[in-house]
Design an enzyme around this catalytic site. Sequence first.
Site, short mmCIF file in Angstrom:
data_model
loop_
_atom_site.label_atom_id
_atom_site.label_comp_id
_atom_site.label_asym_id
_atom_site.label_seq_id
_atom_site.Cartn_x
_atom_site.Cartn_y
_atom_site.Cartn_z
N TYR A 165 -19.10 -41.54 -8.84
CA TYR A 165 -19.20 -40.38 -7.95
C TYR A 165 -20.45 -39.55 -8.24
CZ TYR A 165 -14.42 -40.70 -6.10
OH TYR A 165 -13.27 -41.09 -5.46
N LYS A 173 -11.78 -51.98 -16.10
CA LYS A 173 -12.17 -53.29 -15.57
C LYS A 173 -13.12 -53.90 -16.61
CE LYS A 173 -12.39 -56.40 -12.19
NZ LYS A 173 -11.24 -57.21 -11.71
N ASP A 225 -7.08 -54.17 -11.41
CA ASP A 225 -6.47 -54.96 -10.32
C ASP A 225 -5.01 -55.28 -10.65
OD1 ASP A 225 -7.48 -56.56 -12.36
OD2 ASP A 225 -8.30 -58.11 -11.04
N ASP A 244 -8.70 -42.44 -8.26
CA ASP A 244 -8.62 -42.03 -6.86
C ASP A 244 -7.78 -43.04 -6.07
OD1 ASP A 244 -9.32 -40.65 -4.44
OD2 ASP A 244 -10.79 -42.22 -4.04
N ASP A 266 -3.52 -42.80 -4.53
CA ASP A 266 -3.10 -42.92 -3.13
C ASP A 266 -2.06 -44.04 -3.02
OD1 ASP A 266 -5.02 -40.96 -2.34
OD2 ASP A 266 -5.45 -42.03 -0.48
#
Length: 355
Positions: free
Chosen positions: A141, A186, A219, A243, A247
Amino acid sequence: MAALIAVLPGDGIGPEVVKQALRVLEAAGSAAGKNFEFREALIGGAAIDATGEAFPAATRGLCKDADAVLLGAVGGPKWSHADAPVRPEQGLLDMRAAMQVYANLRPVKTHPALYAASPLKAERLQGVDILVVRELTGGIYFGEKSRDANSARDVCSYNREEIERVLRMAGDLARQRRGRLTSIDKANVLDTSRLWRSIAEEIYTAEYGDLEVEHLLVDAAAMHLLSRAADFDVLVTENMFGDILTDEASMLCGSLGMLPSASLNNDRRGLYEPIHGSAPDIAGKGIANPCGTILSAALLLRYSLGLDELATTVETAVYQAVAAGHRTADVAEAGGQTIGTEAMGDAVLAALAAA
Ligand code: NAD
Ligand code: IPM
Ligand code: MN
Protein backbone atom coordinates in the site's frame (compact mmCIF):
# COMPACT_ATOMS: atom_id res chain seq x y z
CA MET A 1 -12.98 17.44 30.24
CA ALA A 2 -15.12 15.78 27.59
CA ALA A 3 -13.28 13.35 25.31
CA LEU A 4 -12.88 14.80 21.83
CA ILE A 5 -14.02 12.46 19.07
CA ALA A 6 -13.29 13.38 15.46
CA VAL A 7 -16.12 12.23 13.21
CA LEU A 8 -15.33 11.60 9.54
CA PRO A 9 -18.48 10.35 7.78
CA GLY A 10 -16.89 10.20 4.31
CA ASP A 11 -18.78 8.94 1.27
CA GLY A 12 -21.61 6.66 0.19
CA ILE A 13 -23.13 4.82 3.14
CA GLY A 14 -20.44 6.29 5.43
CA PRO A 15 -22.63 9.16 6.70
CA GLU A 16 -25.64 6.83 7.07
CA VAL A 17 -23.89 4.32 9.31
CA VAL A 18 -21.87 6.90 11.25
CA LYS A 19 -25.10 8.71 12.18
CA GLN A 20 -26.37 5.59 13.94
CA ALA A 21 -23.07 5.02 15.74
CA LEU A 22 -23.18 8.61 17.04
CA ARG A 23 -26.70 8.14 18.38
CA VAL A 24 -25.52 5.04 20.21
CA LEU A 25 -22.37 6.71 21.55
CA GLU A 26 -24.39 9.66 22.82
CA ALA A 27 -26.96 7.46 24.53
CA ALA A 28 -24.36 5.14 26.05
CA GLY A 29 -22.31 8.11 27.24
CA SER A 30 -25.18 9.95 28.86
CA ALA A 31 -26.40 6.78 30.60
CA ALA A 32 -22.90 6.39 32.08
CA GLY A 33 -22.48 10.09 32.93
CA LYS A 34 -19.78 10.59 30.27
CA ASN A 35 -19.64 13.54 27.91
CA PHE A 36 -18.20 13.33 24.45
CA GLU A 37 -17.46 16.24 22.20
CA PHE A 38 -17.99 15.32 18.55
CA ARG A 39 -16.31 17.37 15.82
CA GLU A 40 -16.95 16.59 12.17
CA ALA A 41 -14.44 16.84 9.34
CA LEU A 42 -14.13 15.96 5.68
CA ILE A 43 -12.33 12.99 4.18
CA GLY A 44 -12.34 11.11 0.88
CA GLY A 45 -14.56 12.12 -2.02
CA ALA A 46 -16.51 14.60 0.10
CA ALA A 47 -13.22 16.34 0.93
CA ILE A 48 -12.07 16.29 -2.70
CA ASP A 49 -15.31 17.97 -3.78
CA ALA A 50 -14.99 20.67 -1.12
CA THR A 51 -11.23 21.29 -1.07
CA GLY A 52 -9.53 19.39 -3.89
CA GLU A 53 -7.72 17.20 -1.34
CA ALA A 54 -8.69 13.80 0.07
CA PHE A 55 -7.19 14.43 3.53
CA PRO A 56 -7.22 18.21 4.01
CA ALA A 57 -5.03 19.96 6.57
CA ALA A 58 -8.04 20.82 8.77
CA THR A 59 -8.92 17.13 9.03
CA ARG A 60 -5.32 16.20 9.75
CA GLY A 61 -5.22 18.81 12.54
CA LEU A 62 -8.45 17.57 14.09
CA CYS A 63 -7.25 13.94 14.02
CA LYS A 64 -4.09 15.03 15.81
CA ASP A 65 -6.01 16.83 18.56
CA ALA A 66 -8.74 14.23 19.03
CA ASP A 67 -8.73 11.37 21.54
CA ALA A 68 -10.14 9.11 18.84
CA VAL A 69 -11.39 9.19 15.25
CA LEU A 70 -14.59 7.54 14.05
CA LEU A 71 -14.76 7.06 10.28
CA GLY A 72 -17.49 5.81 7.93
CA ALA A 73 -16.05 4.94 4.53
CA VAL A 74 -14.52 6.64 1.52
CA GLY A 75 -14.68 6.24 -2.22
CA GLY A 76 -17.16 5.84 -5.02
CA PRO A 77 -17.53 5.84 -8.80
CA LYS A 78 -17.56 9.63 -8.97
CA TRP A 79 -13.87 9.77 -8.00
CA SER A 80 -12.64 6.42 -9.34
CA HIS A 81 -11.91 6.85 -13.03
CA ALA A 82 -8.50 5.53 -14.08
CA ASP A 83 -6.87 8.94 -14.40
CA ALA A 84 -8.35 10.63 -11.35
CA PRO A 85 -5.63 13.00 -10.05
CA VAL A 86 -6.63 12.51 -6.40
CA ARG A 87 -8.36 9.44 -5.03
CA PRO A 88 -10.53 9.25 -1.90
CA GLU A 89 -8.76 6.05 -0.79
CA GLN A 90 -5.44 7.90 -0.73
CA GLY A 91 -6.92 10.21 1.91
CA LEU A 92 -7.62 7.22 4.13
CA LEU A 93 -4.11 5.83 3.63
CA ASP A 94 -2.61 9.25 4.40
CA MET A 95 -4.65 9.44 7.58
CA ARG A 96 -3.57 5.96 8.73
CA ALA A 97 0.04 6.95 8.06
CA ALA A 98 -0.31 10.34 9.80
CA MET A 99 -1.81 8.69 12.89
CA GLN A 100 0.79 5.89 12.68
CA VAL A 101 -1.89 3.34 13.44
CA TYR A 102 0.17 0.34 12.44
CA ALA A 103 -2.10 -2.36 13.88
CA ASN A 104 -5.62 -2.85 12.58
CA LEU A 105 -7.66 -5.10 14.88
CA ARG A 106 -10.60 -6.80 13.18
CA PRO A 107 -12.61 -9.06 15.50
CA VAL A 108 -14.58 -11.82 13.78
CA LYS A 109 -17.09 -13.29 16.20
CA THR A 110 -20.07 -15.31 15.03
CA HIS A 111 -23.51 -15.04 16.58
CA PRO A 112 -26.08 -17.89 16.46
CA ALA A 113 -28.86 -15.50 15.38
CA LEU A 114 -26.94 -14.82 12.16
CA TYR A 115 -25.72 -18.35 11.32
CA ALA A 116 -28.38 -18.63 8.60
CA ALA A 117 -27.08 -15.44 6.92
CA SER A 118 -23.69 -17.11 6.33
CA PRO A 119 -23.11 -19.34 3.30
CA LEU A 120 -21.34 -21.81 5.63
CA LYS A 121 -23.01 -24.59 7.61
CA ALA A 122 -23.89 -23.70 11.21
CA GLU A 123 -21.55 -26.36 12.62
CA ARG A 124 -18.58 -24.54 11.08
CA LEU A 125 -19.66 -21.24 12.68
CA GLN A 126 -20.10 -22.38 16.26
CA GLY A 127 -17.62 -20.82 18.66
CA VAL A 128 -15.81 -18.75 16.04
CA ASP A 129 -14.02 -15.95 17.88
CA ILE A 130 -11.04 -14.63 15.93
CA LEU A 131 -9.06 -11.45 16.24
CA VAL A 132 -7.29 -10.54 13.02
CA VAL A 133 -4.35 -8.17 13.49
CA ARG A 134 -3.61 -6.60 10.12
CA GLU A 135 -0.42 -4.56 9.62
CA LEU A 136 -1.80 -1.22 8.37
CA THR A 137 0.91 1.30 7.55
CA GLY A 138 3.39 -0.67 5.46
CA GLY A 139 3.72 -3.12 2.60
CA ILE A 140 2.49 -2.74 -0.95
CA TYR A 141 0.00 0.00 0.00
CA PHE A 142 2.82 2.38 0.83
CA GLY A 143 5.64 1.35 -1.52
CA GLU A 144 6.85 3.29 -4.51
CA LYS A 145 4.40 3.32 -7.40
CA SER A 146 4.66 4.12 -11.05
CA ARG A 147 2.61 3.70 -14.18
CA ASP A 148 2.89 4.50 -17.85
CA ALA A 149 0.68 3.45 -20.72
CA ASN A 150 2.00 -0.13 -20.83
CA SER A 151 3.47 -0.96 -17.46
CA ALA A 152 2.96 -0.33 -13.78
CA ARG A 153 4.77 -1.05 -10.53
CA ASP A 154 3.75 -1.28 -6.87
CA VAL A 155 6.65 -2.03 -4.56
CA CYS A 156 6.07 -4.14 -1.45
CA SER A 157 8.63 -3.54 1.26
CA TYR A 158 8.82 -4.08 5.00
CA ASN A 159 11.56 -3.42 7.51
CA ARG A 160 12.30 -5.19 10.79
CA GLU A 161 10.79 -2.51 12.99
CA GLU A 162 7.48 -2.50 11.12
CA ILE A 163 7.22 -6.27 11.41
CA GLU A 164 8.36 -6.55 15.02
CA ARG A 165 5.92 -4.02 16.43
CA VAL A 166 2.83 -5.57 14.88
CA LEU A 167 3.96 -9.11 15.79
CA ARG A 168 4.44 -7.99 19.40
CA MET A 169 1.03 -6.29 19.45
CA ALA A 170 -0.53 -9.56 18.22
CA GLY A 171 1.45 -11.60 20.77
CA ASP A 172 0.31 -9.35 23.63
CA LEU A 173 -3.31 -9.60 22.46
CA ALA A 174 -3.10 -13.41 22.18
CA ARG A 175 -1.91 -13.52 25.80
CA GLN A 176 -5.10 -11.74 26.86
CA ARG A 177 -7.18 -14.25 24.89
CA ARG A 178 -6.75 -18.00 24.36
CA GLY A 179 -2.99 -17.95 23.79
CA ARG A 180 -3.06 -19.16 20.18
CA LEU A 181 -1.41 -17.21 17.42
CA THR A 182 -1.33 -17.83 13.67
CA SER A 183 1.07 -15.80 11.56
CA ILE A 184 0.14 -15.68 7.89
CA ASP A 185 2.54 -14.98 5.03
CA LYS A 186 3.60 -16.09 1.56
CA ALA A 187 7.13 -17.16 2.53
CA ASN A 188 7.30 -19.70 -0.30
CA VAL A 189 7.36 -16.83 -2.84
CA LEU A 190 7.93 -13.38 -1.33
CA ASP A 191 11.07 -12.03 0.30
CA THR A 192 9.02 -9.68 2.47
CA SER A 193 7.23 -12.78 3.75
CA ARG A 194 10.50 -14.65 4.36
CA LEU A 195 11.66 -11.72 6.50
CA TRP A 196 8.25 -11.67 8.23
CA ARG A 197 8.43 -15.39 9.02
CA SER A 198 12.00 -15.34 10.29
CA ILE A 199 11.26 -12.41 12.61
CA ALA A 200 8.05 -14.10 13.77
CA GLU A 201 9.95 -17.31 14.59
CA GLU A 202 12.65 -15.34 16.38
CA ILE A 203 10.35 -13.12 18.48
CA TYR A 204 7.74 -15.69 19.34
CA THR A 205 10.40 -18.21 20.39
CA ALA A 206 12.40 -15.71 22.45
CA GLU A 207 9.62 -13.62 23.99
CA TYR A 208 6.32 -15.48 23.68
CA GLY A 209 7.18 -19.07 24.56
CA ASP A 210 3.88 -19.31 26.45
CA LEU A 211 1.85 -18.98 23.22
CA GLU A 212 0.96 -21.73 20.79
CA VAL A 213 2.21 -20.38 17.45
CA GLU A 214 1.62 -21.64 13.92
CA HIS A 215 2.61 -20.27 10.53
CA LEU A 216 0.37 -20.58 7.48
CA LEU A 217 0.76 -19.59 3.86
CA VAL A 218 -1.93 -17.09 2.92
CA ASP A 219 -3.58 -19.17 0.19
CA ALA A 220 -4.01 -22.12 2.54
CA ALA A 221 -5.10 -19.76 5.33
CA ALA A 222 -7.92 -18.49 3.11
CA MET A 223 -9.15 -22.08 2.91
CA HIS A 224 -8.61 -22.91 6.60
CA LEU A 225 -10.65 -19.82 7.54
CA LEU A 226 -13.68 -21.46 5.98
CA SER A 227 -12.99 -25.08 6.94
CA ARG A 228 -11.83 -24.68 10.57
CA ALA A 229 -12.47 -21.09 11.66
CA ALA A 230 -13.19 -22.07 15.25
CA ASP A 231 -9.58 -23.29 15.70
CA PHE A 232 -8.18 -19.79 15.31
CA ASP A 233 -7.65 -17.24 18.06
CA VAL A 234 -5.36 -14.39 16.91
CA LEU A 235 -4.28 -14.11 13.27
CA VAL A 236 -1.50 -11.70 12.37
CA THR A 237 -0.56 -10.76 8.84
CA GLU A 238 0.70 -8.06 6.50
CA ASN A 239 -1.40 -5.25 5.07
CA MET A 240 -2.92 -6.62 1.88
CA PHE A 241 -3.35 -10.22 3.07
CA GLY A 242 -5.23 -8.88 6.09
CA ASP A 243 -7.44 -6.72 3.91
CA ILE A 244 -8.51 -9.65 1.77
CA LEU A 245 -8.79 -12.30 4.49
CA THR A 246 -11.06 -10.13 6.64
CA ASP A 247 -13.59 -9.46 3.87
CA GLU A 248 -13.63 -13.24 3.43
CA ALA A 249 -13.95 -13.82 7.18
CA SER A 250 -16.85 -11.37 7.42
CA MET A 251 -19.06 -13.96 5.74
CA LEU A 252 -18.64 -16.19 8.80
CA CYS A 253 -20.64 -13.48 10.58
CA GLY A 254 -23.23 -13.19 7.82
CA SER A 255 -22.21 -9.88 6.24
CA LEU A 256 -19.40 -7.44 5.58
CA GLY A 257 -21.66 -4.92 7.33
CA MET A 258 -21.21 -6.65 10.70
CA LEU A 259 -17.45 -6.26 11.17
CA PRO A 260 -15.81 -3.41 13.11
CA SER A 261 -12.18 -2.42 13.37
CA ALA A 262 -9.79 -0.52 15.62
CA SER A 263 -6.53 0.88 14.26
CA LEU A 264 -4.00 1.42 17.01
CA ASN A 265 -0.48 2.56 17.70
CA ASN A 266 1.35 2.64 21.02
CA ASP A 267 -0.65 5.46 22.56
CA ARG A 268 -4.37 5.48 23.17
CA ARG A 269 -5.45 7.59 20.25
CA GLY A 270 -6.98 5.34 17.64
CA LEU A 271 -8.96 5.23 14.43
CA TYR A 272 -12.21 3.28 14.33
CA GLU A 273 -14.06 2.23 11.20
CA PRO A 274 -16.17 -0.61 9.90
CA ILE A 275 -14.21 -2.88 7.55
CA HIS A 276 -16.60 -2.31 4.65
CA GLY A 277 -16.49 0.46 2.07
CA SER A 278 -18.86 3.13 0.86
CA ALA A 279 -21.16 0.56 -0.85
CA PRO A 280 -22.19 2.75 -3.80
CA ASP A 281 -24.72 0.09 -4.85
CA ILE A 282 -26.90 0.76 -1.79
CA ALA A 283 -25.88 4.32 -0.82
CA GLY A 284 -28.73 6.76 -0.21
CA LYS A 285 -31.31 4.01 0.20
CA GLY A 286 -31.32 3.89 3.98
CA ILE A 287 -30.74 0.13 4.04
CA ALA A 288 -27.06 -0.19 5.02
CA ASN A 289 -26.19 -2.25 8.07
CA PRO A 290 -24.89 0.12 10.79
CA CYS A 291 -23.74 -2.69 13.14
CA GLY A 292 -20.09 -2.72 11.99
CA THR A 293 -19.85 1.00 12.70
CA ILE A 294 -21.69 0.79 16.02
CA LEU A 295 -19.36 -2.05 17.06
CA SER A 296 -16.41 0.13 15.96
CA ALA A 297 -17.71 2.85 18.29
CA ALA A 298 -17.68 0.24 21.06
CA LEU A 299 -14.02 -0.50 20.29
CA LEU A 300 -13.38 3.27 20.48
CA LEU A 301 -14.84 3.31 23.99
CA ARG A 302 -12.67 0.34 24.97
CA TYR A 303 -9.30 1.17 23.45
CA SER A 304 -9.16 4.97 23.30
CA LEU A 305 -11.39 6.07 26.18
CA GLY A 306 -10.68 3.19 28.58
CA LEU A 307 -14.42 2.55 29.04
CA ASP A 308 -14.34 -1.23 28.78
CA GLU A 309 -17.63 -1.86 30.57
CA LEU A 310 -19.48 0.66 28.44
CA ALA A 311 -17.98 -0.92 25.32
CA THR A 312 -19.30 -4.31 26.39
CA THR A 313 -22.73 -2.77 27.08
CA VAL A 314 -22.86 -1.42 23.51
CA GLU A 315 -21.71 -4.75 22.03
CA THR A 316 -24.32 -6.61 24.06
CA ALA A 317 -27.02 -4.19 22.88
CA VAL A 318 -26.10 -4.82 19.23
CA TYR A 319 -26.30 -8.60 19.65
CA GLN A 320 -29.52 -8.34 21.67
CA ALA A 321 -31.13 -6.31 18.90
CA VAL A 322 -29.99 -8.87 16.33
CA ALA A 323 -31.10 -11.80 18.49
CA ALA A 324 -34.52 -10.16 18.88
CA GLY A 325 -34.93 -10.45 15.10
CA HIS A 326 -34.05 -6.93 13.95
CA ARG A 327 -32.13 -7.30 10.68
CA THR A 328 -30.98 -5.13 7.80
CA ALA A 329 -31.36 -6.51 4.28
CA ASP A 330 -27.78 -7.85 4.03
CA VAL A 331 -28.51 -10.43 6.76
CA ALA A 332 -32.17 -10.99 5.87
CA GLU A 333 -31.52 -14.67 5.14
CA ALA A 334 -31.29 -15.16 8.90
CA GLY A 335 -35.05 -14.49 9.11
CA GLY A 336 -36.55 -11.97 11.51
CA GLN A 337 -37.83 -8.62 10.34
CA THR A 338 -35.97 -6.68 7.66
CA ILE A 339 -35.60 -3.03 8.63
CA GLY A 340 -33.58 -0.01 7.47
CA THR A 341 -30.46 1.65 8.84
CA GLU A 342 -32.26 4.12 11.12
CA ALA A 343 -34.60 1.46 12.51
CA MET A 344 -31.61 -0.78 13.22
CA GLY A 345 -30.13 2.14 15.17
CA ASP A 346 -33.45 2.44 17.03
CA ALA A 347 -33.34 -1.28 17.89
CA VAL A 348 -29.83 -0.99 19.33
CA LEU A 349 -30.86 2.12 21.31
CA ALA A 350 -33.88 0.27 22.68
CA ALA A 351 -31.68 -2.64 23.79
CA LEU A 352 -29.28 -0.15 25.36
CA ALA A 353 -32.09 1.58 27.24
CA ALA A 354 -33.23 -1.77 28.62
CA ALA A 355 -29.70 -2.77 29.74
P1 NAD B 1 -17.86 -2.24 -0.26
O1 NAD B 1 -17.35 -2.77 1.02
O2 NAD B 1 -18.25 -0.82 -0.29
O3 NAD B 1 -19.13 -3.12 -0.71
C1 NAD B 1 -19.05 -4.50 -1.04
C2 NAD B 1 -20.46 -5.11 -1.00
O4 NAD B 1 -20.88 -5.22 0.36
C3 NAD B 1 -21.51 -4.25 -1.71
O5 NAD B 1 -22.44 -5.09 -2.32
C4 NAD B 1 -22.15 -3.49 -0.57
O6 NAD B 1 -23.48 -3.10 -0.81
C5 NAD B 1 -22.05 -4.47 0.58
N1 NAD B 1 -21.94 -3.76 1.87
C6 NAD B 1 -20.84 -3.14 2.33
N2 NAD B 1 -21.10 -2.57 3.52
C7 NAD B 1 -22.39 -2.84 3.80
C8 NAD B 1 -23.23 -2.50 4.90
N3 NAD B 1 -22.82 -1.78 5.95
N4 NAD B 1 -24.53 -2.93 4.85
C9 NAD B 1 -24.97 -3.68 3.84
N5 NAD B 1 -24.21 -4.03 2.77
C10 NAD B 1 -22.93 -3.61 2.76
O7 NAD B 1 -16.76 -2.56 -1.36
P2 NAD B 1 -16.67 -2.09 -2.90
O8 NAD B 1 -18.02 -1.99 -3.48
O9 NAD B 1 -15.67 -2.97 -3.47
O10 NAD B 1 -16.02 -0.63 -2.79
C11 NAD B 1 -16.80 0.58 -2.89
C12 NAD B 1 -15.90 1.75 -2.56
O11 NAD B 1 -15.58 1.74 -1.18
C13 NAD B 1 -14.57 1.77 -3.32
O12 NAD B 1 -14.32 3.10 -3.69
C14 NAD B 1 -13.57 1.29 -2.29
O13 NAD B 1 -12.28 1.79 -2.49
C15 NAD B 1 -14.16 1.87 -1.05
N6 NAD B 1 -13.77 1.18 0.19
C16 NAD B 1 -13.54 2.00 1.26
C17 NAD B 1 -13.23 1.43 2.50
C18 NAD B 1 -12.99 2.36 3.65
O14 NAD B 1 -13.29 3.53 3.57
N7 NAD B 1 -12.43 1.87 4.73
C19 NAD B 1 -13.21 0.05 2.63
C20 NAD B 1 -13.47 -0.74 1.52
C21 NAD B 1 -13.77 -0.17 0.29
C1 IPM C 1 -10.26 -1.26 4.03
C2 IPM C 1 -10.29 -0.76 2.61
C3 IPM C 1 -9.08 0.10 2.34
C4 IPM C 1 -7.86 -0.82 2.44
C5 IPM C 1 -9.03 0.86 1.01
C6 IPM C 1 -10.26 1.66 0.79
C7 IPM C 1 -7.82 1.74 0.94
O1 IPM C 1 -10.43 -1.81 1.71
O2 IPM C 1 -10.23 -0.43 4.96
O3 IPM C 1 -10.29 -2.48 4.25
O4 IPM C 1 -7.57 -1.58 1.50
O5 IPM C 1 -7.21 -0.78 3.48
MN1 MN D 1 -10.82 -3.72 2.68
